[in-house]
Design a protein around this motif. Structure first.
Motif, short mmCIF file in Angstrom:
data_model
loop_
_atom_site.label_atom_id
_atom_site.label_comp_id
_atom_site.label_asym_id
_atom_site.label_seq_id
_atom_site.Cartn_x
_atom_site.Cartn_y
_atom_site.Cartn_z
N ARG A 29 -9.18 9.26 -3.96
CA ARG A 29 -10.52 9.84 -4.14
C ARG A 29 -11.60 8.88 -3.66
NH1 ARG A 29 -7.99 12.15 -8.73
NH2 ARG A 29 -8.23 14.42 -8.81
N GLN A 30 -11.44 7.58 -3.99
CA GLN A 30 -12.42 6.59 -3.53
C GLN A 30 -12.42 6.47 -2.00
OE1 GLN A 30 -10.26 5.95 -6.02
NE2 GLN A 30 -11.62 5.79 -7.79
N LEU A 31 -11.24 6.53 -1.42
CA LEU A 31 -11.13 6.36 0.03
C LEU A 31 -11.72 7.53 0.80
CD1 LEU A 31 -7.55 4.82 0.28
CD2 LEU A 31 -9.74 3.65 0.52
N LEU A 32 -11.99 8.66 0.12
CA LEU A 32 -12.66 9.79 0.74
C LEU A 32 -14.17 9.71 0.63
CD1 LEU A 32 -10.32 12.74 -0.34
CD2 LEU A 32 -10.44 11.61 1.90
N GLN A 33 -14.67 8.69 -0.06
CA GLN A 33 -16.11 8.54 -0.23
C GLN A 33 -16.63 7.51 0.78
OE1 GLN A 33 -16.72 7.42 -4.31
NE2 GLN A 33 -15.69 9.23 -5.11
N PRO A 34 -17.41 7.94 1.77
CA PRO A 34 -17.89 7.01 2.81
C PRO A 34 -18.65 5.82 2.23
CG PRO A 34 -18.31 9.28 3.45
CD PRO A 34 -17.85 9.32 2.03
N GLY A 35 -19.44 6.05 1.18
CA GLY A 35 -20.21 4.95 0.58
C GLY A 35 -19.31 3.87 0.00
N TYR A 36 -18.23 4.30 -0.66
CA TYR A 36 -17.30 3.33 -1.25
C TYR A 36 -16.60 2.52 -0.16
CZ TYR A 36 -13.27 1.46 -3.76
OH TYR A 36 -12.32 0.62 -4.28
N VAL A 37 -16.14 3.20 0.88
CA VAL A 37 -15.44 2.52 1.97
C VAL A 37 -16.37 1.54 2.68
CG1 VAL A 37 -14.27 2.84 4.17
CG2 VAL A 37 -13.83 4.43 2.28
N ALA A 38 -17.61 1.97 2.95
CA ALA A 38 -18.57 1.09 3.62
C ALA A 38 -18.85 -0.15 2.78
CB ALA A 38 -19.86 1.85 3.90
N ASP A 39 -18.97 0.05 1.47
CA ASP A 39 -19.25 -1.08 0.57
C ASP A 39 -18.09 -2.07 0.57
OD1 ASP A 39 -20.85 -2.31 -1.68
OD2 ASP A 39 -18.98 -1.91 -2.74
N ARG A 40 -16.87 -1.58 0.53
CA ARG A 40 -15.70 -2.48 0.54
C ARG A 40 -15.58 -3.22 1.86
NH1 ARG A 40 -11.63 -1.85 -3.38
NH2 ARG A 40 -10.72 -3.65 -2.34
N LEU A 41 -15.83 -2.53 2.97
CA LEU A 41 -15.77 -3.18 4.28
C LEU A 41 -16.86 -4.24 4.42
CD1 LEU A 41 -14.99 -0.13 6.61
CD2 LEU A 41 -13.42 -1.98 5.96
N TYR A 42 -18.04 -3.92 3.90
CA TYR A 42 -19.16 -4.87 3.93
C TYR A 42 -18.79 -6.15 3.18
CZ TYR A 42 -23.58 -6.91 2.35
OH TYR A 42 -24.59 -7.78 2.03
N LYS A 43 -18.22 -6.01 2.01
CA LYS A 43 -17.88 -7.19 1.21
C LYS A 43 -16.73 -7.98 1.84
CE LYS A 43 -19.60 -5.13 -3.04
NZ LYS A 43 -19.27 -4.40 -4.28
N LYS A 44 -15.79 -7.27 2.41
CA LYS A 44 -14.67 -7.95 3.07
C LYS A 44 -15.18 -8.77 4.27
CE LYS A 44 -10.83 -5.72 3.31
NZ LYS A 44 -9.93 -6.59 2.49
N ALA A 45 -16.08 -8.15 5.06
CA ALA A 45 -16.65 -8.86 6.21
C ALA A 45 -17.49 -10.04 5.76
CB ALA A 45 -17.48 -7.89 7.05
N ALA A 46 -18.26 -9.85 4.69
CA ALA A 46 -19.13 -10.92 4.21
C ALA A 46 -18.33 -12.15 3.81
CB ALA A 46 -19.96 -10.42 3.03
#
Length: 408
Positions: free
Chosen positions: A159-176
Motif C-alpha cells: 500500500r505504501q509503495l503505491l503512494q507516490p509521496g511515500y516513495v519520493a520521500d524514501r528515495l529523497y532520504k536514501k539519496a541524502a
C-alpha cells in the motif's frame, strides 16, 4: 557521572578564565555562510554572533523576514531565477533542491579566505584550494539519519509503495544519506554545538575525531537577572510538533498549575485552543527578547519537551534567569539537567510532567537562583567568542600551504 557531564563540570569551572584570557580575534578575511533564516532561533543567533565576532558579512540561502537577522544578509535566492518560487520555500524538498545548486557556487563567498559555515546547506559549496572551511554544526540532517525511524518505523508494504509521496520521500532520504557523506572532505574543521551532535557527526557522516571540535552556542547569560520563585510554568519554544506543546497542555489540564505558552509555529492553533478552553493556560504568541526575559525570570519552572535536542538554548536561558527546568531525559537535555539540582528529568508523558510540576511546586530544587545562573555562565557569549577565535586560528594555521624551494 557520564563523560559529557564531566566535560560540563570542567567547562563550568573554567568559564571565567576563558572569558578573561580570550585570544585576540584572528586577523582573517571571513564570511558567514548561514543556511537560511526561516525564523529567529538558535541557529540564527549563532550565525549573527559569528558575524559579530569576526566582523564578517553574512550570506544566506533564504531570508523569510528581515527581522530574523540582526545583520543584512546577502540572499542567494534574491539573485536567482528560482526567486519566483519563494512562496514554496517552506517546503524542504523545494528548498533543498535549490540549495544543492545555489550553494555549490555561491559567488559572494569566492572573495573571502575563511568560510564560516552555519547549518547544513552550505556544505554543498565547492571551495577554492586556498580557502579554509570551518563548519558550525547545529546537527547533521536529521530526517535521513537519527529521526529516520520516526517516519518509517515499519518496512514498506504494497500500500505504501503505491503512494507516490511515500516513495519520493524514501528515495529523497536514501539519496541524502549518500550525498551528504560525499561532501565532508572539503570541510577543514567541524565545530559541533554539543557532544551529542559530535557523536551524530561521527556516526552518520563519517567525520574523523581529529576534525571535530565542540563549542557550545552563545547564550546572553549576562542579560538575565536571576530571581527565586515564581507562580507559573512556562513553555517557551518554536511550536513545532517535535517540541510537544500538547503534552505540556495535557500535563496541566484540570490542575491548579498555571501554564504560560510563548512561541509561534505549526502548532499555534493547539496553543490557542487550549488557552481558549482552559482557565489555567495562557498563550502569549511570539515574544520579543525583553518580554522573553521577563517571562523566564518570573516563572516557577520551564517545561522543555523537545525530541532529542541538539543543545537547547532555552533551558540555559531559563537557568540564567534563576529558573529550574523540567526536561526530557534524552538528547543533550539529559546532560544539561542534574536531577534535583537545576531541574527535573522526566519521560515525555503528561502524567510524568504533571508529577514533576507537583514536585517543583512543593519541594523546589537544590540549587538557588544564583547557582543556576552560575551554571549557565559556561554557555556565555564571551566563552563562545573565545573558543571560536581559537578554533578558526587553529584551522587557518593548519591549512596554510608551506612550499620549500631552494634558491640557486
Amino acid at each position: 557521572m557520564t563523560a559529557t557531564e564531566e566535560q560540563l563540570d570542567e567547562r563550568d569551572s573554567a568559564v571565567d578564565v576563558a572569558a578573561v584570557d580570550a585570544p585576540p580575534a584572528p586577523d582573517v578575511d571571513a564570511v558567514v555562510a548561514h543556511e537560511h533564516y526561516p525564523a529567529r532561533g538558535g541557529g540564527e543567533v549563532v550565525a549573527d554572533t559569528l558575524a559579530d565576532v569576526f566582523d564578517a558579512p553574512v550570506v544566506t540561502g533564504w531570508l523569510a523576514d528581515a527581522d530574523y537577522s540582526t545583520h543584512d544578509p546577502t540572499e542567494l535566492l534574491a539573485d536567482s531565477p528560482a526567486n519566483v518560487l519563494r512562496s514554496l520555500f517552506g517546503n524542504p524538498l523545494v528548498r533543498d533542491l535549490f540549495y544543492m545548486f545555489a550553494w555549490e557556487s555561491a559567488p559572494p563567498l569566492r572573495d573571502h579566505d575563511v568560510i564560516l559555515q552555519s547549518g547544513n546547506a552550505p556544505t554543498w559549496y565547492v571551495p577554492d584550494t586556498e580557502q579554509t572551511i570551518v563548519k558550525y554544526v547545529h546537527s547533521p540532517p536529521r530526517n535521513p539519519f537519527d529521526l529516520f525511524w520516526r517516519e518509517t518505523a515499519e518496512t514498506a508494504g504494497w500500500r505504501q509503495l503505491l503512494q507516490p509521496g511515500y516513495v519520493a520521500d524514501r528515495l529523497y532520504k536514501k539519496a541524502a544519506r549518500q550525498l551528504w557523506k560525499n561532501r565532508t572532505d572539503a570541510v577543514d574543521v567541524w565545530v559541533c554545538n554539543s557532544e551529542v551532535v559530535a557523536k551524530r557527526t561521527r556516526k552518520y557522516l563519517g567525520v574523523p575525531d581529529e576534525k571535530i571540535r565542540v563549542v557550545y552556542p552563545p547564550v546572553a547569560v549576562d542579560d538575565y537577572e536571576p530571581r527565586d520563585g515564581g507562580d507559573y510554568l512556562l513553555f517557551l519554544s518554536r511550536l513545532a510538533p517535535s517540541k510537544h506543546v500538547g503534552t505540556a497542555i495535557e500535563a496541566v489540564r484540570g490542575t491548579d498549575h498555571e501554564l504560560v505558552i510563548a512561541g509561534d509555529g505549526a502548532e499555534r492553533e493547539v496553543a490557542e485552543q487550549a488557552a481558549a478552553t482552559e482557565p489555567n493556560i495562557t498563550y502569549r504568541g511570539y515574544v520579543p527578547d525583553d518580554e522573553k526575559r521577563e517571562l523566564l525570570q518570573g516563572a516557577r519552572g520551564l517545561v522543555f519537551l523537545a525530541e532529542q535536542e541538539d543543545f537547547g538554548m532555552v533551558p540555559v536561558e531559563a537557568m540564567a534567569a534563576g529558573t529550574p527546568v523540567i526536561g526530557v531525559a534524552e538528547g543533550f537535555t539529559k546532560y544539561q539537567l542534574r536531577g534535583g539540582g537545576n531541574g527535573l528529568l522526566v519521560e515525555r508523558e503528561a502524567d510524568d510532567v504533571r508529577a514533576a510540576a507537583d514536585r517543583l511546586r512543593d519541594d523546589g530544587v537544590a540549587w538557588d537562583a544564583a547557582e543556576l545562573h552560575a551554571f549557565a555562565a559556561q554557555f556565555s557569549e564571551p566563552r563562545f567568542a573565545a573558543e571560536m577565535q581559537a578554533v578558526v586560528q587553529e584551522a587557518v594555521n593548519a591549512t596554510k600551504l608551506e612550499v620549500q624551494l631552494r634558491d640557486p
